[in-house]
Every structure is written in structure tokens, then in C-alpha cells.
Design a protein around this motif. Structure first.
Motif, mmCIF file in Angstrom:
data_model
loop_
_atom_site.group_PDB
_atom_site.id
_atom_site.type_symbol
_atom_site.label_atom_id
_atom_site.label_comp_id
_atom_site.label_asym_id
_atom_site.label_seq_id
_atom_site.Cartn_x
_atom_site.Cartn_y
_atom_site.Cartn_z
ATOM 1 N N ILE A 4 45.399 40.615 13.598
ATOM 2 C CA ILE A 4 46.247 39.568 14.168
ATOM 3 C C ILE A 4 46.229 39.674 15.681
ATOM 4 O O ILE A 4 46.421 40.731 16.244
ATOM 5 N N LYS A 5 45.989 38.547 16.297
ATOM 6 C CA LYS A 5 46.012 38.512 17.752
ATOM 7 C C LYS A 5 47.169 37.609 18.158
ATOM 8 O O LYS A 5 47.733 36.926 17.312
ATOM 9 N N PRO A 6 47.533 37.587 19.442
ATOM 10 C CA PRO A 6 48.621 36.727 19.860
ATOM 11 C C PRO A 6 48.382 35.279 19.429
ATOM 12 O O PRO A 6 47.239 34.855 19.244
ATOM 13 N N ALA A 7 49.475 34.525 19.276
ATOM 14 C CA ALA A 7 49.402 33.161 18.763
ATOM 15 C C ALA A 7 48.427 32.296 19.550
ATOM 16 O O ALA A 7 48.197 32.491 20.729
ATOM 17 N N GLY A 8 47.866 31.307 18.858
ATOM 18 C CA GLY A 8 47.046 30.334 19.539
ATOM 19 C C GLY A 8 45.575 30.584 19.408
ATOM 20 O O GLY A 8 44.763 29.972 20.093
ATOM 21 N N ASP A 9 45.166 31.502 18.513
ATOM 22 C CA ASP A 9 43.734 31.707 18.315
ATOM 23 C C ASP A 9 43.082 30.455 17.761
ATOM 24 O O ASP A 9 41.937 30.152 18.038
ATOM 25 N N LEU B 222 54.629 39.952 31.148
ATOM 26 C CA LEU B 222 56.033 39.628 30.892
ATOM 27 C C LEU B 222 56.443 38.250 31.390
ATOM 28 O O LEU B 222 57.289 37.590 30.791
ATOM 29 N N LYS B 223 55.792 37.812 32.476
ATOM 30 C CA LYS B 223 56.144 36.485 33.000
ATOM 31 C C LYS B 223 55.790 35.420 31.951
ATOM 32 O O LYS B 223 56.603 34.566 31.593
ATOM 33 N N GLU B 224 54.558 35.527 31.435
ATOM 34 C CA GLU B 224 54.109 34.572 30.408
ATOM 35 C C GLU B 224 54.983 34.692 29.156
ATOM 36 O O GLU B 224 55.346 33.705 28.528
ATOM 37 N N TYR B 225 55.296 35.935 28.808
ATOM 38 C CA TYR B 225 56.098 36.194 27.603
ATOM 39 C C TYR B 225 57.465 35.510 27.696
ATOM 40 O O TYR B 225 57.893 34.826 26.765
ATOM 41 N N PHE B 226 58.126 35.668 28.843
ATOM 42 C CA PHE B 226 59.462 35.073 28.975
ATOM 43 C C PHE B 226 59.406 33.543 29.018
ATOM 44 O O PHE B 226 60.371 32.880 28.655
ATOM 45 N N ILE B 227 58.289 32.992 29.442
ATOM 46 C CA ILE B 227 58.160 31.520 29.423
ATOM 47 C C ILE B 227 57.935 31.038 27.984
ATOM 48 O O ILE B 227 58.498 30.041 27.540
ATOM 49 N N GLY B 228 57.114 31.778 27.237
ATOM 50 C CA GLY B 228 56.745 31.337 25.881
ATOM 51 C C GLY B 228 57.780 31.647 24.810
ATOM 52 O O GLY B 228 57.890 30.924 23.817
ATOM 53 N N PHE B 229 58.550 32.715 25.014
ATOM 54 C CA PHE B 229 59.475 33.153 23.962
ATOM 55 C C PHE B 229 60.470 32.064 23.533
ATOM 56 O O PHE B 229 60.678 31.864 22.320
ATOM 57 N N LYS B 277 51.035 31.881 23.463
ATOM 58 C CA LYS B 277 50.154 32.897 22.851
ATOM 59 C C LYS B 277 50.682 34.290 23.163
ATOM 60 O O LYS B 277 50.710 35.173 22.317
ATOM 61 N N THR B 278 51.102 34.486 24.409
ATOM 62 C CA THR B 278 51.588 35.807 24.811
ATOM 63 C C THR B 278 52.891 36.157 24.089
ATOM 64 O O THR B 278 53.099 37.298 23.671
ATOM 65 N N ALA B 279 53.753 35.146 23.942
ATOM 66 C CA ALA B 279 55.059 35.418 23.319
ATOM 67 C C ALA B 279 54.960 35.576 21.802
ATOM 68 O O ALA B 279 55.800 36.231 21.198
#
Lengths: 90, 593
Positions: A4-9, B222-229, B277-279
Motif C-alpha cells: 500500500i502506498k499513499p492515496a492516489g496511486d 507535514l505541510k502537505e499532510y495537514f492540507i490533505g488530512f 496522497k500524503t494524508a
């Protein structure tokens, strides 16, 4: 799930932006329609009455672990009582 | 032009030191975060402790009454109610932490009611339920008077007159039953206005920060994560809202399906941004949720229904699991061992929970997990209506039917629903059998992880056609330790710690502090973590990837074969155990029914 990779694959389809958004909106409208029609499930012949029974019993039918189901604790108490497992506890 | 891979480079593994893994991998951070959660909640339960010192005095009353009368008297029932009302979750900061985890509520036609109810609407609800409460109160009063009279008569005879004892027992049982109906009427007549938006907002912030702690060490942006979460969280809330529509809820279409479906829709139409994707940290959310779930695997509960219950679950389930997996590998030749084990354990152990645990333990792909969950939910929706119909038409004994349902229908909620369609005793037995099966997922996850890291993974790590190196005992131990998905240690560790804690000082203390305190909070947070995970799974799958494992219909054949075998074997073993060998237990369970 090691793979599993981060969402959006999943790559978006190569269609135009307009068509992609249109498909998303249509799909959401379909969900809204399904939700709107959901109360009619009880009118389905054969299972309608059973659905009504389950709705009124307030059982968490979709819950997938035992501690999410309130009736489980009632069941545990019943079994303990019937099998004499709760006396004396101390 | 495709290059020929250099074997020594392609198949060589780079080993990472354990210390490094402990600080940087999701597996370990799932353990650290769950540990942090448990420490915080345990501290809160001890600081804002409920009046547990009162428990022994109520228990003494119960014991004395039972000693004297030999059955549950009025004083016994009242003392029992007092014990049940002592709960750590209702005190101080523990209560605050629990209140913010409130999920969208059940609704029928107006989705806003999932989040908000005005004072006027609440007043209308109260007014509608007032008549029912009045009737229930009158009934309760009458039942109480009858119970008191019968008990006094039996007490005057010093509980030596069996006829009077029997009458008192019956009158008190009726009063207890009316009391339970009264509580439901009272709760409906006390409907209160609510607004979940502020608490959902706070919960979002708490969870975002919670996972960011681990994310910082694992290496999130973390910047991307907090935007996506917030997007992932919002979709989770919507999934819960949809899954709580009264009719969807009644047929078992839960938030899980909506979360995956909504995620899939977005990923396959507009696509998802880098921040989402990051979140969408599927594995991290699932593993942390699984460690919290481990705390609910309380080994003290497996003997609840005696040897027949153990046999129906701990014997039949592994037999079906191994047979189905063998059938998948040898007969229909499933293209993926991981898909095979995920479908097999989902189908024969306990549905979604077992699928998640075995998928994580075997390193299955997200689309394999999705497929297993999807198939299971479709079959469950059919089985909750078909199996009770068969049991009712054939006039199966409720205990036998309950054991059959508990051992075969996939998810606990659906098992309880199917049991309810047969009768109370069937529901009770079905729920208990399923709970014992639920507890098995710890063993299954451990077994799958051990098998994969000792057998499957070394095969993959070899050069093509080469036999894996034969391992010595020490080597095997090292190999298992190195490859083992470490979060499972947290999962099993939590199970052991909380099994000991629950039985610790006394069962009453365990109930008040552990079950109705720490575990009650773990349940709520776990639900949200899995919600985030299911949305993330949906957002990360393309339709093409989902079609791939379905090719040839093999997963479907596997599921149908395994479930048919499970239905037949469980039916036979449940009959043998409850109707032939341990008839006394069946009679005990039916006493007074």
C-alpha cells in the motif's frame, strides 16, 4: 499491506477535466438518489418485514467487531447468568 | 529496450537495523502511538476515577442475596444496576475525550439529523415518546409491586418453599424485563438537542496532530499532510453519515463500503492531489487501529459458552481456513497468495476485522483487501436473510441455529441481526460464538505473519527457480523476527496487557475501569482510524487495479467454495456439540426460555 502506498496511486482517467468532473457529479447524484430511495427498502416483498424488524431493533448490523454491537453485551450477560458464571465474582 | 536484471542486485535485500526501524517505520510508530493513547487514557481513568471503592459493597449485597435466596432478588438486581452504572468513561477528562468521538447519528429521511437536532425537534421527540414512557412507568410500578409481594412471601418462608421461590423468581424476571423496556422508553422521552459539528471539528484536529507525531519521524511532508488530512476526514464523516441511514444500517451497508466507494469515485474521476496522497496513510491508520483493536481481544472471554463454543470456533475455523487456502493454491491456483489468505480469513474467521488483520500480516495489496471486504459485504447482506429463513422453516433448535450463524456469517453486527430474526436465544448464542471467533484474529494474524515471513517472503527473496535456504532453528527465529510485521507485537501485547488488567483486581473493577473506561475510548478512536483508512484505500485504487484480481472469477469461486464448506461443517459440528454431546449446556442456555 506492504504494497500500500499513499492515496492516489490510481491514475485519473485521461478524459477532459469537464468529463471527469461530470462523471464525479453524476456518481454523487446517484448516491444521493440511492439515499433518497433507501426508505423504500422496507417495501421489498419478502425481506421488507425483516428490514423493518432490524431497523426497529436498532442493531448495528454493519458493525464488524463485537464491541461495536451493543446487543453483544446483553448476550454476554445472558450467557453468564444462564451458565452461572457471574456468581460469586469476588 | 528492457534490460535484463542483474540477479544479485535485484534479489538482494538491504537489511535495516532494528533501532532504525523502531524510530522510522509505520509498524513501530503504530505501536508507539497506540501506546501513547493507552497511557493517556489509562492516566485519565485513574485521575478521574469513578467510585470503584463502592463496588465491593454492592457485590457483597449480591453475594449475600444469592446465598440466602439462591436466585436474583430485587436487592440483587438493584446492586447489580449500581455496579453497571460505575463507569470510568463518564468521569472527568475521560468523558471529554469520549464525547468528542461521537459519530454521526442514525437518521431516516433528513441527513442533517445525523449532525444536528434543534431544541424544537428534540421537544417534539420527547412529546411523542411521553405517552410510551407513561405506559412503561405504570407497567414498571405494577411489575415491581408483584415482584416485591412474591419475594416477601418467599423470604417469609426463608426461601425454603420451592413453590414460592419459583413464583418470586418468575415475578422478578418479569420486573427485570419490564425495567429494561422502561429504560428504553425513558431514553426516548429524554431526547436532547445536539450539534456534533464542534466536536467533529475538535476530533479532526486531535487526530491530525496524533498521526502527525508519528508522521514526522516516518518522514511525511507535514505541510502537505495537514492540507490533505481535512479532505480525508471530511470524506470519513460523510461515509459515517451515509452508513447511518436507518435502512442501510438495517441491511448492514456500513460506512466501510461508502468510504471505499467514495474514495474510488474521486480517485477515478477527478484524481487526487499530492496533499491528499500524503494524508491518505492507509497502512499507518490501519496498523494503529489494529493495535487498539488488540486490546479488545480478551482471552478471559473465550470459555464463555464452554467446550462446544470453543469447538465450533477454534476447531472449525482453522480447519475451514486451511482447507480454503489449500483449495485456492492447489485447485483453482489463485494468482496471489495474499489475496487467497485475505479472502479465506475474511470468509471463515470474522469478516472485515480478520481481512484487515491478515492483509496487514501478509502484506496484501490494497485492492486485494478491498475485493475481499466487498465480496464479504455482499454475501453477508444475503446471508442475514437467507440463513434465518432456513433455520425458521426447518425448525432448527435456537441454540444450534445461533451457533451455526455465529460460525458462518461474517461480521458481528450481521450475526446479531440474523440471530434476532430467529429469536432471542439464537441471537445470544450467535453473538457469543462470533465474539469467540473475533478473539481468534490475534492468533490468525500471528500465524499468517509467521508463515509469510518464514515461507512466502524468503521464496520471493530467492533467485527464480532456487530453493530457499534451509533454516536452522536459530536462523528461523532470526528470520521471523526480522521480517515479522512488528505492529502485530503491539496488537498481541495490547491483548495480553488488557486481558490481565481486566481480570486484575476484580471483574467488577475490570468492567468499570477497563471495559467501560479505557477500552470504551479505544473503540471510538479505532472506529475513526479505520474510517480514515477505508477512505484512503478507495482514494488509492484505480478501477483497473481492482479488475486485475477479479480476472477469471477465482476470488468468487474461492469465497463460494469456502463459505459452502464452512456452512456444512459448522452446521454439523454445532449439531454434534450442542445437540448431542453437550446437551446440558444447551438446556442451561434455554432455561426459562
Amino acid at each position: 499491506m506492504g504494497n500500500i502506498k499513499p492515496a492516489g496511486d490510481g491514475k485519473p482517467s485521461p478524459e477532459s477535466l469537464f468529463r471527469r468532473w461530470a462523471r464525479l457529479i453524476i456518481a454523487f447524484l446517484f448516491i444521493v438518489l440511492t439515499v433518497y430511495l433507501a426508505p423504500n427498502l422496507e417495501k421489498i416483498p419478502g425481506v421488507g418485514d425483516q428490514i423493518t424488524t432490524l431497523r426497529e431493533s436498532d442493531i448495528e448490523v454493519g458493525a464488524w467487531y463485537y464491541d461495536d454491537v451493543e446487543k453483544y453485551f446483553e448476550a454476554e450477560k445472558y450467557i453468564r447468568e444462564k451458565r452461572g458464571l457471574d456468581y460469586p465474582l469476588n | 529496450m528492457a534490460e535484463n536484471p542483474q540477479p544479485d542486485k535485484v534479489f538482494k535485500e538491504t537489511r535495516v537495523s532494528m533501532v532504525s526501524q523502531m524510530g522510522k517505520t509505520e509498524d513501530w510508530w503504530a505501536i508507539w502511538l497506540a501506546g501513547l493513547f493507552f497511557v493517556a487514557v489509562t492516566a485519565s481513568c485513574f485521575i478521574w476515577k469513578p467510585p470503584v471503592e463502592e463496588l465491593p459493597q454492592y457485590r457483597a449485597i449480591m453475594n449475600q442475596e444469592m446465598e440466602e435466596a439462591g436466585f436474583r432478588t430485587i436487592a440483587y438486581t438493584e446492586a447489580e444496576s449500581k455496579i453497571n452504572s460505575i463507569r470510568a468513561r463518564n468521569h472527568g477528562f475521560t468523558k471529554v475525550m469520549r464525547n468528542i468521538t461521537e459519530r454521526p447519528k442514525k437518521w431516516t429521511t433528513n441527513p442533517i439529523q445525523a449532525f444536528y437536532m434543534s431544541e424544537e425537534d428534540a421537544a417534539a421527540k420527547r412529546a411523542a415518546a411521553a405517552g410510551r414512557l407513561e405506559t412503561a412507568e405504570e407497567k414498571l410500578k405494577q411489575a415491581r409491586t408483584r415482584a416485591e409481594q412474591a419475594e416477601n412471601a418467599a423470604r417469609t418462608a426463608q426461601f425454603q418453599d420451592q413453590q414460592l421461590n419459583q413464583e418470586a423468581r418468575a415475578a422478578i424476571a418479569e420486573w427485570r424485563s419490564v425495567k429494561s423496556g422502561h429504560s428504553k422508553a425513558k431514553s426516548a422521552a429524554n431526547a436532547k438537542a445536539y450539534n456534533l459539528i464542534p466536536s467533529l471539528f475538535v476530533l479532526g484536529i486531535v487526530m491530525a496532530i496524533f498521526f502527525a507525531i508519528g508522521g514526522k519521524f516516518i518522514g511525511f511532508n507535514l505541510k502537505e499532510y495537514f492540507i490533505g488530512f481535512p479532505v480525508i476526514y471530511l470524506l470519513t464523516i460523510i461515509s459515517y453519515m451515509l452508513g447511518n441511514q436507518a435502512n442501510f444500517k438495517a441491511i448492514g451497508i456500513s460506512y466501510v463500503l461508502f468510504a471505499i466507494f467514495i474514495g474510488l469515485l474521486i480517485a477515478n474521476t477527478t484524481g487526487v492531489s499530492k496533499s491528499i496522497k500524503t494524508a491518505g496513510q492507509t497502512e499507518f491508520f490501519i496498523k494503529t487501529g489494529l493495535v487498539l483493536l488488540g486490546a479488545r481481544i480478551l482471552f478471559g472471554q473465550i470459555a464463555l459458552i464452554g467446550i462446544p463454543g470453543l469447538f465450533v470456533t477454534w476447531f472449525v475455523t482453522p480447519v475451514v481456513l486451511i482447507t480454503t487456502f489449500w483449495f485456492g493454491q492447489k485447485v483453482i491456483k489463485m494468482p496471489s497468495k495474499e489475496l487467497n489468505i485475505v479472502v479465506s480469513s475474511d470468509m471463515c474467521v470474522s469478516g472485515v476485522s480478520a481481512a484487515i488483520a491478515s492483509a496487514s500480516a501478509s502484506g496484501a495489496k490494497k485492492e486485494e483487501l478491498t475485493l475481499a471486504i466487498g465480496m464479504s459485504m455482499i454475501f453477508v447482506a444475503i446471508m442475514i436473510f437467507v440463513l434465518p429463513t432456513i433455520a425458521n422453516i426447518t425448525g432448527m433448535h435456537p441454540v444450534w441455529a445461533g451457533a451455526w450463524l455465529g460460525g458462518t456469517v461474517d461480521n458481528t453486527g450481521s450475526v446479531v441481526a440474523a440471530g434476532e430474526l430467529i429469536g432471542y436465544e439464537a441471537m445470544v448464542v450467535a453473538a457469543t460464538i462470533k465474539m469467540i471467533q473475533n478473539i481468534m484474529i490475534g492468533v490468525i494474524a500471528f500465524g499468517v505473519a509467521a508463515y509469510w515471513c518464514l515461507k512466502v517472503e524468503p521464496e520471493k527473496a530467492c533467485k527464480p527457480g532456487e530453493t530457499p535456504m534451509k533454516l536452522s532453528v536459530g536462523g528461523a527465529f532470526f528470520e521471523i523476527w526480522y521480517r515479522f510485521p512488528k505492529f502485530i507485537l503491539g496488537f498481541i501485547g495490547a491483548s495480553i496487557i488488557f486481558s490481565i488488567m481486566q481480570a486484575g483486581i476484580s471483574p467488577d473493577w475490570g468492567h468499570a475501569m477497563v471495559e467501560e473506561g479505557i477500552l470504551s475510548l479505544a473503540n471510538r478512536y479505532r472506529g475513526w482510524f479505520f474510517g480514515l483508512a477505508f477512505v484512503s484505500i478507495g482514494l488509492s485504487i484505480s478501477y483497473q487495479e481492482l479488475k486485475e484480481p477479479l480476472r477469471g472469477g477465482k476470488p468468487l469461486i474461492l469465497y463460494v467454495f469456502g463459505q459452502s464448506f464452512n456452512l456444512v461443517l459448522t452446521l454439523f459440528v454445532a449439531w454434534l456439540m450442542f445437540m448431542v454431546i453437550f446437551k446440558d449446556i444447551t438446556e442451561q442456555l434455554m432455561l426459562g426460555a
